[in-house]
Motif scaffolding. Structure first.
Motif, PDB file in Angstrom:
ATOM      1  N   ARG A 502       6.632  -8.446   6.411  1.00  0.00           N
ATOM      2  CA  ARG A 502       7.473  -9.215   5.404  1.00  0.00           C
ATOM      3  C   ARG A 502       7.629  -8.109   4.352  1.00  0.00           C
ATOM      4  N   MET A 503       6.521  -7.670   3.823  1.00  0.00           N
ATOM      5  CA  MET A 503       6.338  -6.642   2.578  1.00  0.00           C
ATOM      6  C   MET A 503       7.100  -5.336   3.420  1.00  0.00           C
ATOM      7  N   LEU A 504       6.782  -4.934   4.297  1.00  0.00           N
ATOM      8  CA  LEU A 504       7.732  -3.814   5.010  1.00  0.00           C
ATOM      9  C   LEU A 504       9.027  -3.963   5.096  1.00  0.00           C
ATOM     10  N   GLU A 505       9.466  -5.126   5.521  1.00  0.00           N
ATOM     11  CA  GLU A 505      11.098  -5.081   5.521  1.00  0.00           C
ATOM     12  C   GLU A 505      11.486  -5.110   3.937  1.00  0.00           C
ATOM     13  N   LEU A 506      10.947  -5.681   3.220  1.00  0.00           N
ATOM     14  CA  LEU A 506      11.344  -5.676   1.682  1.00  0.00           C
ATOM     15  C   LEU A 506      11.453  -4.198   1.282  1.00  0.00           C
ATOM     16  N   ALA A 507      10.376  -3.535   1.427  1.00  0.00           N
ATOM     17  CA  ALA A 507      10.228  -2.057   0.981  1.00  0.00           C
ATOM     18  C   ALA A 507      11.227  -1.348   1.714  1.00  0.00           C
ATOM     19  N   ALA A 508      11.474  -1.572   2.899  1.00  0.00           N
ATOM     20  CA  ALA A 508      12.473  -0.837   3.600  1.00  0.00           C
ATOM     21  C   ALA A 508      14.037  -1.011   2.978  1.00  0.00           C
ATOM     22  N   LYS A 509      14.106  -2.352   2.804  1.00  0.00           N
ATOM     23  CA  LYS A 509      15.430  -2.748   2.579  1.00  0.00           C
ATOM     24  C   LYS A 509      15.860  -2.300   1.076  1.00  0.00           C
ATOM     25  N   HIS A 510      14.735  -2.061   0.094  1.00  0.00           N
ATOM     26  CA  HIS A 510      15.018  -1.796  -1.293  1.00  0.00           C
ATOM     27  C   HIS A 510      14.764  -0.077  -1.230  1.00  0.00           C
ATOM     28  N   HIS A 511      14.277   0.506  -0.295  1.00  0.00           N
ATOM     29  CA  HIS A 511      14.047   1.833  -0.391  1.00  0.00           C
ATOM     30  C   HIS A 511      13.008   2.201  -1.207  1.00  0.00           C
ATOM     31  N   GLU A 512      11.903   1.607  -1.117  1.00  0.00           N
ATOM     32  CA  GLU A 512      10.981   1.452  -2.172  1.00  0.00           C
ATOM     33  C   GLU A 512       9.644   1.756  -1.484  1.00  0.00           C
ATOM     34  N   PRO A 513       9.181   2.986  -1.130  1.00  0.00           N
ATOM     35  CA  PRO A 513       7.863   2.974  -0.389  1.00  0.00           C
ATOM     36  C   PRO A 513       6.737   2.754  -1.177  1.00  0.00           C
ATOM     37  N   HIS A 514       6.893   2.808  -2.569  1.00  0.00           N
ATOM     38  CA  HIS A 514       5.551   2.618  -3.373  1.00  0.00           C
ATOM     39  C   HIS A 514       5.215   1.026  -2.959  1.00  0.00           C
ATOM     40  N   ARG A 515       5.965   0.289  -2.627  1.00  0.00           N
ATOM     41  CA  ARG A 515       5.292  -0.872  -2.354  1.00  0.00           C
ATOM     42  C   ARG A 515       4.324  -1.050  -1.555  1.00  0.00           C
ATOM     43  N   ILE A 516       4.293  -0.092  -0.261  1.00  0.00           N
ATOM     44  CA  ILE A 516       3.417   0.059   0.553  1.00  0.00           C
ATOM     45  C   ILE A 516       1.766   0.407  -0.321  1.00  0.00           C
ATOM     46  N   ALA A 517       1.906   1.325  -1.018  1.00  0.00           N
ATOM     47  CA  ALA A 517       0.800   1.718  -1.641  1.00  0.00           C
ATOM     48  C   ALA A 517      -0.017   0.617  -2.415  1.00  0.00           C
ATOM     49  N   PHE A 518       1.087  -0.044  -3.209  1.00  0.00           N
ATOM     50  CA  PHE A 518       0.497  -1.300  -3.933  1.00  0.00           C
ATOM     51  C   PHE A 518      -0.057  -2.509  -3.044  1.00  0.00           C
ATOM     52  N   TYR A 519       0.485  -2.460  -1.998  1.00  0.00           N
ATOM     53  CA  TYR A 519       0.022  -3.555  -0.853  1.00  0.00           C
ATOM     54  C   TYR A 519      -1.081  -3.094  -0.572  1.00  0.00           C
ATOM     55  N   LEU A 520      -1.273  -1.769   0.086  1.00  0.00           N
ATOM     56  CA  LEU A 520      -2.580  -1.427   0.497  1.00  0.00           C
ATOM     57  C   LEU A 520      -3.778  -1.731  -0.527  1.00  0.00           C
ATOM     58  N   PHE A 521      -3.361  -1.407  -1.716  1.00  0.00           N
ATOM     59  CA  PHE A 521      -4.386  -1.559  -2.736  1.00  0.00           C
ATOM     60  C   PHE A 521      -4.890  -2.972  -2.947  1.00  0.00           C
ATOM     61  N   ASP A 522      -3.923  -3.982  -2.803  1.00  0.00           N
ATOM     62  CA  ASP A 522      -4.315  -5.029  -2.599  1.00  0.00           C
ATOM     63  C   ASP A 522      -5.213  -5.691  -1.629  1.00  0.00           C
ATOM     64  N   LEU A 523      -4.684  -5.028  -0.376  1.00  0.00           N
ATOM     65  CA  LEU A 523      -5.321  -5.577   0.985  1.00  0.00           C
ATOM     66  C   LEU A 523      -6.896  -4.819   0.817  1.00  0.00           C
ATOM     67  N   ALA A 524      -6.770  -3.797   0.301  1.00  0.00           N
ATOM     68  CA  ALA A 524      -8.217  -3.390   0.170  1.00  0.00           C
ATOM     69  C   ALA A 524      -9.183  -4.030  -0.889  1.00  0.00           C
ATOM     70  N   SER A 525      -8.602  -4.496  -1.903  1.00  0.00           N
ATOM     71  CA  SER A 525      -9.331  -5.333  -3.002  1.00  0.00           C
ATOM     72  C   SER A 525      -9.840  -6.525  -2.251  1.00  0.00           C
ATOM     73  N   GLU A 526      -8.894  -7.251  -1.475  1.00  0.00           N
ATOM     74  CA  GLU A 526      -9.336  -8.468  -1.034  1.00  0.00           C
ATOM     75  C   GLU A 526     -10.591  -8.379   0.041  1.00  0.00           C
ATOM     76  N   PHE A 527     -10.181  -7.123   0.915  1.00  0.00           N
ATOM     77  CA  PHE A 527     -11.275  -6.719   1.678  1.00  0.00           C
ATOM     78  C   PHE A 527     -12.912  -6.434   0.946  1.00  0.00           C
ATOM     79  N   HIS A 528     -12.801  -5.556  -0.044  1.00  0.00           N
ATOM     80  CA  HIS A 528     -13.904  -5.252  -0.915  1.00  0.00           C
ATOM     81  C   HIS A 528     -14.487  -6.591  -1.254  1.00  0.00           C
TER      82      HIS A 528
END
Length: 581
Positions: A502-528
């Motif tokens: 879902r996040m990916l489609e939103l990032a693509a729709k808005h032409h905002e790749p930075h959202r991926i970087a923030f998502y990955l940070f959140d995902l890493a955070s939950e994993f840690h």
RNA sequence: GCACCCGUAGCUCAGCUGGAUAGAGCGCUGCCCUCCGAAGGCAGAGGUCUCGCGUUCGAAUCGCGACGGGUGCACCA
């Protein structure tokens, strides 16, 4: 699989059945209905605003609609509960089995998990970098290069047919300056004393070009007038600069599909044909512009020029395409270039430019709008400045170019992966601080490291488990019994994984790749965070030698995290590291 | 003067195109390793979302107007 899309379909289906029974009027627009994660996880897994959006057009109370909708939704096996809350929110709890199903989906699809067909193979042209071929790339170009490249990859992942393009500005007068600068280096190569007056490029990078010119032409042009050598030197130097730029791009991991020469528009009738198209639409005329406001040039006087009616498409004024002496302005070949892209059949155009080109946006959009009859959208993303620091001190000079910090300087100091990730941790229209000492810091303060570390940590656990005799291959993990994933922290991580498509489609729709970087940070955070629970509570450890079945279950989860981290980093153009050094 | 971008915690920034009690990181305070990598985690304090008016069930988000910062305003490319 995209759970949010699935549930949204379920919601709209339910709304249709309400229409069938007369609970809702027939003529309703569902396009504003959303299904999204609630801000507070306490509210449930997903929330829909359907009742509130539809209340007014349906002339019903929102809570009433929500209640009826809730009754229909709970009948579905996916939905455990549906509660009306606040002004008419409908909070849904989803059967955890749905979240758990993310894991085998990830393991089966690997890096392709989350790929979408939302782009419907529409042809998109992403034009980026496009630096003048007068020297090596600098930091400003670097940001545009990284942004454009990540955006292109993102759109590709979202199902678009993407072309990465670089337009070589080889038609303008700055190329003459380049040729003259190269000529000075050529004379220097012949042992002459030369000085570099203002207005030529003094950078060292032209020294080898001067040498190469000497090897090619000997002393043929040494005391010759400009007419004799200008054309020859222009072509030679431009090619040399483009080779340099290609090397720079390769260092960053940027690959272009098309290098488009602006010069190819001249003398081929393309500019003329393009302007004729506009003229046929009644958008070209002879006229005089108002004097510029603000700082008024001393030598300004009214002159008749050929103008494009960009004001009809939202620009502030009409823009000149031809100078009073009959030569083209820069705008003319640029319109023709965009026309060429339209003629090549692209469905959408995207330009990545530096923020200093802001004044250019409206007129270019106007031109594309006019030439495509409004059918081809042009999005122009402006990248703000990069401010460089080292140990908190501004960092300005380059050893290579003398006047600016080059892309190579940055890559030499921190490498392509760090450069790319850091430049994508900010949205394009926000300025970016880049501190050489901070981005290399190996701690949680550094998002690059933090995300890479999560990936490496998963691998570390898996190595340990493999050494202990556990089958941790993706096919082996697919068979794991996932019912064992029931802790809140584990479910939270599952939900985060489920958000990826879902996040990916939103990032693509808005032409905002930075959202991926923030998502990955959140995902890493939950994993840690989950990893850390094992510190004090052995039952939460991923690898428990005495319990191989449960270990396989837990490792299936964290392996999925690693796969998504890897996929996300891949879109950003960053290589995941198996272990940190 | 005009246009575009920006204004959110002490600092640097997110905030999913109008949703619920506005979130991270740094910094500050206090905790957690006989530990699958502490290169990490948990908790606390910290906010008039620059200000005002409007639109509506509901605004950090949309509109208008101020204020503050950046960028651009040539027949340059």
């Amino acid at each position: 699989m995209n759970l949010f899309a699935d549930i949204k379909t379920l919601v709209t289906d339910s709304l249709h059945s309400m229409q069938a029974t007369g609970a809702l009027p027939a003529d309703l627009d569902f396009s504003n209905v959303t299904v999204e994660p609630p801000r507070d996880a306490m509210h449930g897994d997903m929330a829909t605003n359907a009742a509130m959006v539809l209340a007014k057009p349906a002339r019903k109370k929102p809570r009433e609609i929500a209640q009826t909708l809730a009754e229909i939704l709970v009948a579905d096996p996916h939905v455990i509960s549906a509660d009306v809350a606040g002004p008419g929110f409908l909070n849904l709890r989803i059967d955890p089995a749905n979240w758990r199903a993310v894991v085998p989906a990830v393991l089966q699809k690997g890096a392709d998990f989350g790929r979408s067909d939302m782009g419907k193979s529409r042809r998109v042209n992403v034009e980026y970098v496009s630096a003048n071929p007068t020297g090596p790339l600098h930091v400003g170009h670097t940001r545009g290069a990284v942004f454009g490249d990540a955006l292109a990859s993102l759109l590709d992942f979202a199902g678009y047919d993407v072309t990465r393009e670089y337009v070589i500005n080889d038609g303008g007068s700055q190329i003459n300056t380049l040729a003259r600068s190269a000529y000075l280096r050529y004379l220097e190569a012949h042992g002459q004393e030369v000085s570099f007056p203002d207005g030529v490029y003094p950078g060292d990078y032209l020294v080898p070009v001067g040498q190469a010119l000497k090897e090619k032409f000997g002393d043929t042009y040494v005391d010759q007038p400009e007419d004799a050598w200008l054309e020859e030197f222009r072509n030679f130097a431009t090619d040399a600069m483009m080779d340099l730029i290609r090397e720079d791009l390769a260092l960053l991991g940027v690959k272009m599909d098309v290098f488009f020469s602006e010069k190819s528009l001249y003398g081929t009738g393309k500019i003329e044909a393009c302007l004729q198209t506009l003229k046929d639409k009644g958008l070209i005329y002879e006229g005089t512009l108002e004097p510029p406001k603000g700082k008024k040039p001393d030598d300004w006087e009214p002159r008749v020029q050929t103008l494009f009616k960009s004001s009809e498409f939202g620009d502030d004024a009409d823009r000149p395409v031809m100078k009073s002496d009959g030569s083209w302005t820069y705008f003319a070949p640029d319109i023709a270039y965009h026309h060429d892209k339209i003629l090549r059949g692209f469905d959408e155009l995207i330009d990545i430019l530096g923020a200093d080109h802001g004044g250019y946006v409206k007129r270019m959009k106007a031109a594309v709008n006019a030439l495509s009859d409004g059918k081809v959208p042009l999005d122009i993303k402006l990248c703000q400045l990069v401010r460089l620091f080292k140990n908190g001190e501004p960092f300005k000079m380059s050893k290579r170019a003398g006047t600016f910090v080059t892309l190579r300087d940055v890559i030499d100091l921190v490498g392509p992966d760090v450069t790319r990730f850091v430049m994508l941790t900010r949205k394009n229209d926000a300025p970016l601080d880049f501190d050489f000492s901070k981005v290399l810091d190996q701690s949680k303060d550094n998002p690059v490291f933090y995300v890479q570390y999560a990936f490496a940590r998963v691998n570390s656990v898996m190595n340990k488990a493999r050494d202990g005799g556990l089958d941790v291959s993706d096919t082996g993990l697919q068979n794991a019994d996932l019912d064992g994933l029931s802790d809140d922290a584990e479910l939270g991580l599952l939900k985060k994984l489920g958000e990826w498509p879902r996040m990916l489609e939103l990032a693509a729709k808005h032409h905002e790749p930075h959202r991926i970087a923030f998502y990955l940070f959140d995902l890493a955070s939950e994993f840690h965070s989950l990893h850390n629970l094992g510190k004090t509570n052995p039952e939460m450890r991923f690898w428990q030698p005495e319990n191989p079945d449960l270990s396989q279950t837990k490792i299936a989860l964290i392996r999925s995290v690693a796969v998504v981290l890897s996929a996300g980093l891949g879109i950003l153009g960053v290589t995941p590291m198996q272990e940190m050094r």
